[in-house]
Write an enzyme that holds these catalytic residues in place. Sequence first.
Site, PDB file in Angstrom:
ATOM      1  N   CYS A  24       0.892  -1.542   0.315  1.00 49.73           N
ATOM      2  CA  CYS A  24      -0.437  -0.080   0.002  1.00 49.73           C
ATOM      3  C   CYS A  24       1.397   1.337  -0.212  1.00 49.73           C
ATOM      4  O   CYS A  24       1.143   1.676   1.016  1.00 49.73           O
ATOM      5  CB  CYS A  24      -1.157   0.182   1.017  1.00 49.73           C
ATOM      6  SG  CYS A  24      -1.843   1.411   1.415  1.00 49.73           S
ATOM      7  N   CYS A  28      -0.070   4.203   2.436  1.00 51.91           N
ATOM      8  CA  CYS A  28      -0.299   4.191   4.298  1.00 51.91           C
ATOM      9  C   CYS A  28       1.242   4.162   4.505  1.00 51.91           C
ATOM     10  O   CYS A  28       2.017   4.823   5.206  1.00 51.91           O
ATOM     11  CB  CYS A  28      -0.221   2.574   4.214  1.00 51.91           C
ATOM     12  SG  CYS A  28      -1.796   1.657   3.566  1.00 51.91           S
ATOM     13  N   ASP A  29       1.745   3.754   3.161  1.00 52.86           N
ATOM     14  CA  ASP A  29       3.897   3.720   3.791  1.00 52.86           C
ATOM     15  C   ASP A  29       4.745   4.617   2.753  1.00 52.86           C
ATOM     16  O   ASP A  29       5.772   4.371   3.438  1.00 52.86           O
ATOM     17  CB  ASP A  29       4.071   1.931   3.908  1.00 52.86           C
ATOM     18  CG  ASP A  29       2.940   0.631   3.970  1.00 52.86           C
ATOM     19  OD1 ASP A  29       3.024   1.336   5.271  1.00 52.86           O
ATOM     20  OD2 ASP A  29       2.896  -0.210   4.177  1.00 52.86           O
TER      21      ASP A  29
END
Length: 331
Positions: A154, A157-158
Amino acid sequence: MTSETVASAPGGVRDVVVVGSGPAGLTAAIYTARADLRPLVLEGEPSSTSDQPGGQLMLTTEVENFPGFVEGVMGPELMASFRGQAIRFGAEIETVKATRVDLSARPFGIWVGDPGAAEPTYRARALVVATGARSLMLGVPGEERLLGHGLSTCATCDGFFFRGKPIAVVGGGDSALEEAIFLAKFASSVLLVHRRKELRASKIMQDRAMANPKISFLWDTVVDEVLGDTTLSGLRVHDTVTGESSDLAVEGCFVAIGHVPNTALFAGQLPTDESGYLVTRGGTTTDVPGVFACGDVQDHVYRQAITAAGSGCMAAIDVERFLEADRHSPA
Ligand code: NAP
């Protein structure tokens, strides 16, 4: 079987339970709520994968192709709107995961928590399956150990964690290129590792990625191992043409090689096709009367937010007609 609209307390018989809360599940909730069927949505529990509340759009950045948003919309923002709209019309949403279903008789049983409990948590006259799909993984050594430690599925997200670092993205479809383009904002360089020489991604995404000076491509290359003890330190790959093995010195890797449908909950109760997707006929009907499937769990062809939402609408209309016919059938 006769039917009447009943209370919504756990253990009571619901008209309809929706399992899943991506575009398909929440659209089914909006439509069944507006049809006064008081749907209960089991939206799942927060996790880092796409079977979390809100589904795969929670893991994306900008959605540019959902009609109605001239300037695009962020995935999580879009899902918050779906959710709010479902609640506005009376849908109840529980942040829990269904752990077991019994589709052998109606009302269907749906368990939350201990799947071994004698009694289901909920019973429903109709069930909408909208459990979506989740990221495919490479299945190579080091992957499990380093997931969340330099290895991710992701970018949204990261991505932030890889500011100024060299990273790789594995895959050749729209997801891989979308991730690569997004990650190029943070990373010092993005190496797209693809197992063939041609990308599967759409022309527009290919053009964008190729025009990005931070993105380069490694063709005909397969990942054999994710390297690193406690943190990812590289990838061991081989060239499928020459057979030559080498190590890539990257500090992060994003796997974007497609998805698998979330069907484990229905194993042995709903048929799947050769790719593991739920089989639907003539819309959203499954082989079990009263169970309707929509969205990515039954669609490996289109897999778009808009088609998932469309099939959620179809499922809701199918539920409504099914329950109506059921009310008028002899007990
Ligand atoms: P996809 O189109 O199925 O592409 C998966 C890619 O990963 C392919 O290039 C495939 O290689 C590669 N791959 C699969 N298994 C692999 C493995 N074990 N090792 C290495 N590589 C592997 O999946 P997707 O990119 O997630 O897209 C899914 C759908 O969503 C598509 O319809 C796509 O158009 C859509 N989508 C659209 C957007 C957008 O419009 N902005 C964004 C994301 C996704 P091969 O090419 O060799 O098979």
